[in-house]
Scaffold this motif. Structure first.
Motif, PDB file in Angstrom:
ATOM      1  N   LYS A  20      81.994  12.840  52.002  1.00 57.00           N
ATOM      2  CA  LYS A  20      82.899  12.509  50.912  1.00 57.00           C
ATOM      3  C   LYS A  20      84.348  12.593  51.359  1.00 57.00           C
ATOM      4  O   LYS A  20      85.204  11.848  50.905  1.00 57.00           O
ATOM      5  N   THR A  21      84.658  13.534  52.230  1.00 55.93           N
ATOM      6  CA  THR A  21      86.012  13.692  52.735  1.00 55.93           C
ATOM      7  C   THR A  21      86.015  13.401  54.231  1.00 55.93           C
ATOM      8  O   THR A  21      85.196  13.964  54.967  1.00 55.93           O
ATOM      9  N   PRO A  22      86.919  12.511  54.721  1.00 57.23           N
ATOM     10  CA  PRO A  22      86.959  12.214  56.148  1.00 57.23           C
ATOM     11  C   PRO A  22      87.140  13.482  56.968  1.00 57.23           C
ATOM     12  O   PRO A  22      87.942  14.344  56.622  1.00 57.23           O
ATOM     13  N   ILE A  23      86.371  13.591  58.027  1.00 60.43           N
ATOM     14  CA  ILE A  23      86.450  14.784  58.845  1.00 60.43           C
ATOM     15  C   ILE A  23      87.709  14.746  59.703  1.00 60.43           C
ATOM     16  O   ILE A  23      88.216  13.678  60.046  1.00 60.43           O
ATOM     17  N   ALA A  24      88.214  15.923  60.024  1.00 63.48           N
ATOM     18  CA  ALA A  24      89.363  16.031  60.916  1.00 63.48           C
ATOM     19  C   ALA A  24      88.849  16.146  62.342  1.00 63.48           C
ATOM     20  O   ALA A  24      88.105  17.068  62.663  1.00 63.48           O
ATOM     21  N   VAL A  25      89.215  15.211  63.172  1.00 66.08           N
ATOM     22  CA  VAL A  25      88.745  15.194  64.551  1.00 66.08           C
ATOM     23  C   VAL A  25      89.863  15.680  65.465  1.00 66.08           C
ATOM     24  O   VAL A  25      90.914  15.045  65.570  1.00 66.08           O
ATOM     25  N   ASN A  26      89.625  16.797  66.093  1.00 60.02           N
ATOM     26  CA  ASN A  26      90.566  17.330  67.080  1.00 60.02           C
ATOM     27  C   ASN A  26      90.011  17.208  68.493  1.00 60.02           C
ATOM     28  O   ASN A  26      90.763  17.042  69.447  1.00 60.02           O
ATOM     29  N   THR A  27      88.680  17.328  68.599  1.00 64.57           N
ATOM     30  CA  THR A  27      88.027  17.284  69.901  1.00 64.57           C
ATOM     31  C   THR A  27      86.888  16.278  69.852  1.00 64.57           C
ATOM     32  O   THR A  27      86.071  16.301  68.933  1.00 64.57           O
ATOM     33  N   ALA A  28      86.844  15.403  70.826  1.00 69.86           N
ATOM     34  CA  ALA A  28      85.764  14.429  70.934  1.00 69.86           C
ATOM     35  C   ALA A  28      85.025  14.659  72.237  1.00 69.86           C
ATOM     36  O   ALA A  28      85.579  15.206  73.202  1.00 69.86           O
ATOM     37  N   ALA A  29      83.784  14.257  72.255  1.00 66.24           N
ATOM     38  CA  ALA A  29      82.976  14.314  73.475  1.00 66.24           C
ATOM     39  C   ALA A  29      82.570  12.893  73.844  1.00 66.24           C
ATOM     40  O   ALA A  29      82.233  12.089  72.969  1.00 66.24           O
TER      41      ALA A  29
ATOM     42  N   PHE B 246      88.533   6.962  60.909  1.00 69.67           N
ATOM     43  CA  PHE B 246      88.772   7.536  62.230  1.00 69.67           C
ATOM     44  C   PHE B 246      89.280   6.483  63.211  1.00 69.67           C
ATOM     45  O   PHE B 246      90.311   6.680  63.884  1.00 69.67           O
ATOM     46  N   TYR B 247      88.605   5.341  63.309  1.00 67.44           N
ATOM     47  CA  TYR B 247      88.995   4.329  64.292  1.00 67.44           C
ATOM     48  C   TYR B 247      90.311   3.652  63.926  1.00 67.44           C
ATOM     49  O   TYR B 247      91.081   3.264  64.810  1.00 67.44           O
ATOM     50  N   SER B 248      90.590   3.555  62.641  1.00 64.86           N
ATOM     51  CA  SER B 248      91.895   3.025  62.239  1.00 64.86           C
ATOM     52  C   SER B 248      93.018   3.932  62.720  1.00 64.86           C
ATOM     53  O   SER B 248      94.098   3.464  63.101  1.00 64.86           O
ATOM     54  N   SER B 249      92.769   5.247  62.722  1.00 64.99           N
ATOM     55  CA  SER B 249      93.787   6.195  63.182  1.00 64.99           C
ATOM     56  C   SER B 249      94.064   6.053  64.672  1.00 64.99           C
ATOM     57  O   SER B 249      95.096   6.512  65.162  1.00 64.99           O
TER      58      SER B 249
ATOM     59  N   LYS C 152      90.784  -1.958  64.809  1.00 62.31           N
ATOM     60  CA  LYS C 152      90.393  -2.772  63.671  1.00 62.31           C
ATOM     61  C   LYS C 152      88.888  -2.662  63.500  1.00 62.31           C
ATOM     62  O   LYS C 152      88.115  -3.412  64.099  1.00 62.31           O
ATOM     63  N   PRO C 153      88.420  -1.696  62.699  1.00 66.61           N
ATOM     64  CA  PRO C 153      86.977  -1.545  62.505  1.00 66.61           C
ATOM     65  C   PRO C 153      86.429  -2.636  61.585  1.00 66.61           C
ATOM     66  O   PRO C 153      87.006  -2.922  60.540  1.00 66.61           O
ATOM     67  N   ILE C 154      85.325  -3.242  61.999  1.00 66.41           N
ATOM     68  CA  ILE C 154      84.656  -4.278  61.225  1.00 66.41           C
ATOM     69  C   ILE C 154      83.251  -3.782  60.887  1.00 66.41           C
ATOM     70  O   ILE C 154      82.462  -3.487  61.796  1.00 66.41           O
ATOM     71  N   HIS C 155      82.920  -3.708  59.614  1.00 65.22           N
ATOM     72  CA  HIS C 155      81.594  -3.264  59.199  1.00 65.22           C
ATOM     73  C   HIS C 155      80.641  -4.443  59.233  1.00 65.22           C
ATOM     74  O   HIS C 155      80.788  -5.402  58.468  1.00 65.22           O
ATOM     75  N   VAL C 156      79.676  -4.413  60.126  1.00 67.52           N
ATOM     76  CA  VAL C 156      78.616  -5.429  60.174  1.00 67.52           C
ATOM     77  C   VAL C 156      77.641  -5.093  59.047  1.00 67.52           C
ATOM     78  O   VAL C 156      76.995  -4.049  59.064  1.00 67.52           O
ATOM     79  N   LYS C 157      77.542  -5.976  58.091  1.00 68.70           N
ATOM     80  CA  LYS C 157      76.870  -5.656  56.824  1.00 68.70           C
ATOM     81  C   LYS C 157      75.375  -5.381  56.971  1.00 68.70           C
ATOM     82  O   LYS C 157      74.811  -4.564  56.252  1.00 68.70           O
ATOM     83  N   ARG C 158      74.709  -6.073  57.886  1.00 66.34           N
ATOM     84  CA  ARG C 158      73.275  -5.846  58.141  1.00 66.34           C
ATOM     85  C   ARG C 158      73.064  -5.715  59.642  1.00 66.34           C
ATOM     86  O   ARG C 158      73.638  -6.483  60.429  1.00 66.34           O
ATOM     87  N   GLU C 159      72.236  -4.748  60.022  1.00 64.62           N
ATOM     88  CA  GLU C 159      72.002  -4.581  61.449  1.00 64.62           C
ATOM     89  C   GLU C 159      71.156  -5.723  61.990  1.00 64.62           C
ATOM     90  O   GLU C 159      70.223  -6.206  61.345  1.00 64.62           O
TER      91      GLU C 159
END
Length: 524
Positions: A8-17, A177-180, A184-191
């Motif tokens: 519900k709330t975007p997570i705060a990302v400080n560290t990525a793997a 996240f990717y916008s930050s 330009k994130p594009i949601h592919v509506k169906r896999e």
């Protein structure tokens, strides 16, 4: 199986793997650390760090030119000896291992064993459906596909694809996240296998293979058709907006009426095409109207043209692709312009060199202006530099002469900014030659508005140099003779106002006069 990821709330990302440090993995690492995130990398190859470093160096070089905004402090990069060490403190985990389903599933099992239960797991796969990827996971709801394009640190698009078991809200979290990261994130509506972009690329690739195999064209000619032609349009308008313009004022429906029947023609080897009917027309035309219907065709054409100009100018700066063609064209125009009459349009006319010479004419382009819509000060210098180049061509110091090893280099410049000019307003330069003897040439340019107002002056001292030794030397005989001829013709002209001025000189003189008139005033 279920997930415990809170979306519900975007997570705060400080560290990525990042698991996997190949071309795509390294690209992700570069984009992440350039955006200030700490990144922990696991790659089993012993030379992973050495292989990744050139990508990081390229990204650093690119980001230095990508934006004038202050860049964030780079995130910390740590190479880890195990998946456990890489993922244990990460909120965002990116998998970029080879395209083998069993391998990826085994990686996810190890990630889930050591990662936080609310960490999101993302695959960079270019074609495997996320439902297949998440089939054996303990918490499959946390996995999505985020398919990027090489170079990942520069190309902004990323395809977001959810699987059947992906939690609701994960796509929105990923989009944020990717916008930050400037993407330009594009949601592919169906896999679907290969998603959207790679299916388009595959269609072009297959047809290209046939065209080469059948001897229709060569790889070089085919690439040139793309990069000098529709690739430039696709770079800024894509497929459907390009064809909308092709339909004229009637838009997409008219285009489909004209070219829709061609779908059944044997133009390509790809003949498995959808049935062309009114339902398809309405579907495509309706979406096109929603996409671009708020703009008129003429407006879209102007936007397209402005973007094409900007793209070709950028390519010219890098001496690449269509920019090479533009640069060659500009050289021809500059050289031809040197023979055109002062203010005239015919090559047969003669320039009156006894008067200040009209060396350039232009309208102020949009990207030359500041936030007030006025031309910024750096462009005044460019106007004078272009005027100098134009005059050099007039005396024979053109591209051919420079190729032979000689040219004039600017040694000193003084500019006075006198008035403002706005975007699209006309300007021209008048050039007076103050000196031309030995190795030296002194020019005085006046930049005028189309209505005659003096906007700025530029005084320039140039030295002739050998392009081989970079040392000062006298110009070639023909150039020296033509320069001397013009100097003699303009010798009787009065010196223009502002010649020899130094920065602040006017204010200094005024203060001296004031002190003379008021000797008792304390001017400390």
């Amino acid at each position: 199986m279920s997930s415990v990821v809170e979306t519900k709330t975007p997570i705060a990302v400080n560290t990525a793997a990042c698991i996997g440090g190949g071309v795509i993995g390294a690209g992700w690492v570069a984009r992440l650390i350039e955006n200030g995130l700490s990144v922990r990398v696991y790659d089993p190859m012993p030379d992973a760090a050495a292989r990744m470093q050139p990508v990081l160096d390229n990204a650093d070089r690119a980001y230095a030119k990508l934006t004038m905004a202050q860049r964030p402090k780079k995130g910390e990069l740590v190479f880890c000896a195990s998946i456990e060490a890489a993922v244990s403190s990460a909120q965002w985990i990116i998998e970029s291992v080879p395209e083998r389903l069993a391998l990826k599933q085994s990686i996810y099992a190890e990630i889930e064993e050591h990662a936080a239960v609310d960490a999101i797991i993302v695959s960079s796969t270019s074609g495997i459906m996320p439902s297949d990827l998440q089939a054996q996971m303990q918490h499959p709801g946390r996995l999505i596909v985020a398919h990027p394009f090489n170079p990942v640190y520069l190309l902004p698009v990323v395809e977001l694809v959810a699987g059947k078991l992906t939690d609701a809200g994960i796509i929105d979290t990923a989009r944020t996240f990717y916008s930050s990261l400037g993407m330009k994130p594009i949601h592919v509506k169906r896999e679907i296998e290969a998603f959207v972009a790679d299916r388009l690329l595959e269609a072009i690739w297959r047809e290209s293979l046939w065209l080469i195999k059948d001897g229709i064209t060569t790889t070089e000619d085919l690439d040139d058709i793309v990069r000098f032609g529709f690739g430039l349009r696709y770079a800024q308008m894509g497929v459907f907006e390009t064809y909308r313009i092709a339909g004229g004022e009637a838009g997409m429906r008219h285009f489909l009426e004209q070219f829709g029947p061609c779908l059944t023609w044997p133009w390509t080897k790809l003949m498995d095409v959808p049935e062309y009917n009114e339902e398809l027309v309405e579907l495509i035309a309706g979406q096109s109207d929603q996409q671009s219907g708020h703009r008129g065709i003429r407006e879209l054409e102007r936007i397209r043209d402005d973007n094409l100009v900007a793209i070709q100018q950028a390519l010219k700066a890098n001496n690449w692709g269509a920019g090479v063609i533009l640069a060659d064209y500009e050289k021809k125009l500059f050289d031809a312009g040197a023979a055109v009459a002062n203010g005239g349009t015919g090559a047969e006319s003669e320039i009156d060199y006894s008067q200040p010479i009209r060396t350039t004419e232009r309208r102020i382009p949009p990207d030359w202006t500041d936030y007030n819509n006025h031309m910024n000060e750096a462009r005044y210098l460019q106007c004078f530099g272009d005027a100098t180049d134009a005059f050099m061509r007039m005396i024979g110091c053109d591209a051919e002469y420079m190729a032979s090893g000689g040219s004039f280099f600017t040694a000193e410049t003084h500019i006075r900014h006198l008035d403002e000019v706005r975007v699209n307003e006309p300007v021209y330069t008048l050039t007076q030659v103050l000196m031309g003897e030995g190795k030296k040439m002194q020019l005085f340019h006046g930049l005028h508005h189309g209505d005659g107002r003096l906007l700025a002056t530029g005084e320039h001292m140039l030295i002739h140099v050998s392009l081989e030794t970079r040392a000062a030397c006298v110009p070639g005989a023909a150039v020296a003779q033509e320069l001397a001829r013009i100097v003699a013709l303009q010798a009787s002209l009065p010196l223009p106002e502002g010649v020899g001025r130094a920065v602040g000189q006017v204010r200094v003189q005024a203060r001296v006069v004031e002190q003379t008139q008021n000797p008792t005033e304390d001017n400390s």
